[in-house]
Design a protein around this motif. Sequence first.
Motif, short mmCIF file in Angstrom:
data_model
loop_
_atom_site.label_atom_id
_atom_site.label_comp_id
_atom_site.label_asym_id
_atom_site.label_seq_id
_atom_site.Cartn_x
_atom_site.Cartn_y
_atom_site.Cartn_z
N PHE A 400 19.55 -51.74 -15.43
CA PHE A 400 20.69 -51.58 -14.23
C PHE A 400 20.85 -52.70 -13.91
CE2 PHE A 400 21.74 -49.71 -10.26
CZ PHE A 400 22.23 -49.49 -10.39
N MET A 401 19.44 -53.92 -13.90
CA MET A 401 19.84 -54.65 -13.05
C MET A 401 21.12 -55.71 -13.72
SD MET A 401 16.27 -54.66 -10.96
CE MET A 401 15.17 -54.60 -12.65
N LYS A 402 21.03 -55.52 -14.77
CA LYS A 402 21.34 -56.72 -15.27
C LYS A 402 22.67 -55.73 -15.83
CE LYS A 402 18.64 -56.61 -19.26
NZ LYS A 402 17.99 -57.62 -20.53
N ARG A 403 22.96 -55.10 -15.38
CA ARG A 403 24.59 -54.29 -15.53
C ARG A 403 25.76 -55.61 -15.06
NH1 ARG A 403 25.88 -47.96 -14.59
NH2 ARG A 403 24.92 -48.60 -12.74
N GLY A 404 27.02 -55.27 -15.96
CA GLY A 404 27.80 -56.14 -15.37
C GLY A 404 27.73 -56.90 -16.62
N GLU A 405 26.17 -57.38 -17.02
CA GLU A 405 26.35 -58.87 -17.80
C GLU A 405 26.28 -58.20 -19.25
OE1 GLU A 405 22.71 -60.80 -17.46
OE2 GLU A 405 22.78 -61.32 -15.42
N ARG A 406 26.67 -56.36 -19.28
CA ARG A 406 26.54 -56.45 -20.61
C ARG A 406 27.48 -55.35 -21.27
NH1 ARG A 406 21.15 -53.64 -22.75
NH2 ARG A 406 20.88 -54.50 -25.35
N GLN A 407 27.74 -55.45 -22.35
CA GLN A 407 29.28 -54.85 -22.53
C GLN A 407 28.74 -53.89 -23.62
OE1 GLN A 407 32.55 -54.54 -20.31
NE2 GLN A 407 32.38 -56.89 -19.86
N GLU A 408 29.62 -52.37 -23.57
CA GLU A 408 29.32 -51.80 -24.88
C GLU A 408 31.10 -51.06 -25.80
OE1 GLU A 408 26.51 -48.71 -24.79
OE2 GLU A 408 25.81 -49.56 -26.63
N LEU A 409 31.25 -51.32 -26.48
CA LEU A 409 32.64 -51.18 -26.99
C LEU A 409 32.11 -49.39 -27.99
CD1 LEU A 409 35.41 -51.28 -27.44
CD2 LEU A 409 35.29 -52.87 -29.49
N LEU A 410 32.76 -48.57 -27.36
CA LEU A 410 32.17 -47.53 -27.48
C LEU A 410 33.85 -47.41 -28.78
CD1 LEU A 410 30.86 -45.05 -25.31
CD2 LEU A 410 29.77 -46.59 -27.10
N LEU A 411 33.47 -46.41 -30.56
CA LEU A 411 34.27 -46.92 -31.10
C LEU A 411 34.40 -45.04 -32.13
CD1 LEU A 411 34.21 -49.24 -33.65
CD2 LEU A 411 35.69 -49.37 -31.21
N ILE A 412 35.19 -44.49 -32.09
CA ILE A 412 35.41 -43.39 -33.29
C ILE A 412 36.20 -43.57 -34.57
CG2 ILE A 412 36.29 -41.05 -33.01
CD1 ILE A 412 35.79 -41.13 -29.70
N LEU A 413 35.40 -43.23 -35.40
CA LEU A 413 36.07 -43.49 -36.91
C LEU A 413 36.62 -42.36 -37.63
CD1 LEU A 413 33.56 -46.52 -38.41
CD2 LEU A 413 35.32 -46.66 -36.70
N LYS A 414 37.60 -42.12 -37.98
CA LYS A 414 38.20 -41.07 -39.01
C LYS A 414 39.15 -42.49 -40.05
CE LYS A 414 38.30 -37.86 -37.36
NZ LYS A 414 39.09 -36.69 -36.62
N GLY A 415 38.72 -41.56 -40.99
CA GLY A 415 39.57 -42.17 -42.00
C GLY A 415 39.32 -40.77 -43.35
N ASP A 416 39.73 -41.57 -44.28
CA ASP A 416 40.51 -40.55 -45.80
C ASP A 416 39.55 -39.65 -46.26
OD1 ASP A 416 40.54 -42.92 -46.09
OD2 ASP A 416 42.08 -42.44 -48.15
N VAL A 417 38.55 -40.63 -46.14
CA VAL A 417 37.46 -40.32 -47.21
C VAL A 417 36.18 -40.69 -46.58
CG1 VAL A 417 38.29 -39.88 -50.07
CG2 VAL A 417 37.63 -42.25 -48.86
N SER A 418 35.08 -40.36 -46.68
CA SER A 418 33.98 -40.53 -46.00
C SER A 418 34.10 -41.98 -47.19
CB SER A 418 32.32 -39.12 -46.72
OG SER A 418 32.81 -38.59 -48.05
N GLY A 419 33.68 -42.22 -48.12
CA GLY A 419 32.92 -43.52 -48.50
C GLY A 419 33.66 -44.38 -47.74
N SER A 420 35.27 -44.61 -47.01
CA SER A 420 35.88 -45.89 -46.23
C SER A 420 35.38 -45.81 -45.12
CB SER A 420 37.31 -45.44 -46.48
OG SER A 420 37.45 -44.34 -46.07
N VAL A 421 35.03 -44.28 -45.11
CA VAL A 421 34.72 -44.08 -43.22
C VAL A 421 32.36 -45.12 -43.41
CG1 VAL A 421 33.68 -42.88 -41.47
CG2 VAL A 421 35.47 -42.36 -42.70
N GLU A 422 32.41 -44.51 -43.85
CA GLU A 422 31.08 -45.82 -44.47
C GLU A 422 31.42 -46.76 -44.11
OE1 GLU A 422 28.72 -43.35 -46.73
OE2 GLU A 422 28.69 -41.49 -45.31
N ALA A 423 31.81 -47.56 -45.72
CA ALA A 423 32.04 -48.88 -45.34
C ALA A 423 32.95 -49.77 -44.13
CB ALA A 423 33.32 -49.00 -46.81
#
Length: 610
Positions: A400-423
């Motif tokens: 919290f004290m460091k907030r603003g210095e650290r950022q996170e990119l959140l992702l939702i991954l969707k793909g056609d086959v589970s193998g490619s999503v995992e890769a």
Amino acid sequence: MQAPAIGGVQAPRGNGKVIRLPQGATLTDFAEKIGANPASLVQIMLHLGKMVTATQSVEEDDLQALGLELDFDVQVVSPEDEDRELLESFDIEYGEDDGDESHLRPRPPVVTVMGHVDHGKTKLLDAIRHANVQAGEAGGITQHIGAYQVHTEVDGEDRRITFIDTPGHEAFTAMRARGADTTDLVVLVVAADDGVKPQTTEAIDHATAAGVPIVVAVNKIDVPGADPQRVRAQLTEYGLVAEEFGGQTLFVDVSARQGTNIDGLLEAIILTADAELDLKANPDMPAQGSAIEGRLDRGRGTVATVLVQRGTLRVGDSIVCGVAHGRVRAMLDENGNNVDEAPPSRPVEVLGLTAVPDAGDSFLVVEDDRVARQIADRRSTRKRNAELIRSRPSVTLEDFMKRGERQELLLILKGDVSGSVEALEDSLSKIDVGEDVSLRVIRRGVGAITQDDVNLSLASNGAVIIGFNVRPERNAQELADREGVDIRFYSVIYQAIEEVEAALKGMLKPEFEEVQLGTAEIREIFKVPRIGNVAGSMVTSGVIQRNAKARLVRDGTVVADNLTVTSLRRFKDDATEVREGFECGIGIGYNDIKLGDVIECFEMREKPRD
Ligand code: GDP
Ligand code: MG
């Protein structure tokens, strides 16, 4: 009994009472269990040095610490335990064969092929399949379903072997990470012209960690200069000692390209399995097993490849697979032929599920559709909660004290086959642009981008949705457009990686570096009313600029830092800068200056990123 106040806050005391909380529970969950006010728990956590809001997921250690403070015995229940309890509530036991020893029958070994990149895993899996296509079988046309079974004759007996057709360590470890110990035996492919390489030893580590025996396929023996003996010698160092060197491990020289000695390899697999494993399962129980792969097929809907591990799967069975459920509408083998029954170790494609399962999801047959749906629904709710928890920023006091210095990119991954999503997830997780920015996948799945994906993005304050070879459903696209949710489409993994990496770099706060502008030596001190002391100076190097940063150095020691050149004059005139060799009056907003002091003048410049 009324509790003594903790940090001035009243809360109930547990007197050692046990409370069970799921992993990722919040203070609100905790409060509910003990009949307290969530706000009071927030305050107690603060008192314990942790800043968490009532709805934030709390780490296990902190839940325990809070329990200790309030005299509750906190037991954090893993998702696996929770699932076991869920199934128990339906009187189902997953992972055990029904009955006793007398119900068990031999089953074929399930094999995963591992080894260094380019040593021929894919080629070998193809060679094994093609060597085994029986005349007239669907005209020899085989399709990739993620796993296949072959026959071989050993000591006059027809034996079967199941191969998981997604080579590589990721698939193996990803499945294991989800508790799916599907592999009985590993075929380690080592190219005879290249020898032991880093991923060779990595594969040995994985197999050893899983307690799985290894058969070594020494491949590419057709290449001039190939040296199969050298591979044997090298591998002794890793505990794989060939029979001819007095060890137990079977080494088989093959050429995947020319199809040489594939039978020898199959025989070695059977011999090793017979010698080291006692592979049995009860075929007469409702089927259970693991999903190997899943995809969405335009014509046939959801298609899941599952490996039956015990029991027999039949068309018409009601099944649950991860959060998907349904009735088995049809089953197909690796040749595209319909099958009615799948006994232990048989991989089949299953049609009829409501959703595409993830690789490694467990499946089980239940008594009817209603039970299947109830289990799947409960799992979906839990999965969704877990995703929401993952999508919340986790804030400790320190963060919290460091907030603003650290950022996170959140992702939702969707793909056609589970193998490619995992890769894709795997490659994305390897992007490293430094400590200040990180990336977190809050959902991954197979199939079109749905409204629910967009809603999760909104709930998480803007997770970016990545569609790999999939498109959004129309209402999902509309919602995304309306709410400004970022959806990106890719069909090539490296493009996705490049763009995500660029996005992460874009999130980095600019980094600044100090650039020295010049120095000046103080020769005279003027007292100026209302302004204070002004340094009559000689610029000894570079340039002094008005409004630039400055520090004061006396006898080589910094006596004042964080100063600014507030005024700069040449004789009576204001100047914006004064160069080396000229005299000037410098105001730095600091009165304690002495003759001979040096004013260093510098500026902060943004560092380009590489
Ligand atoms: P993987 O990365 O381990 O899956 O390796 P691949 O199966 O993709 O094979 C890598 C390369 O080696 C390809 O060009 C194959 O054609 C080649 N290769 C595989 N097996 C053999 C073999 O037995 N002999 C020769 N000469 N080349 C092979
Ligand atoms: Mg390959």
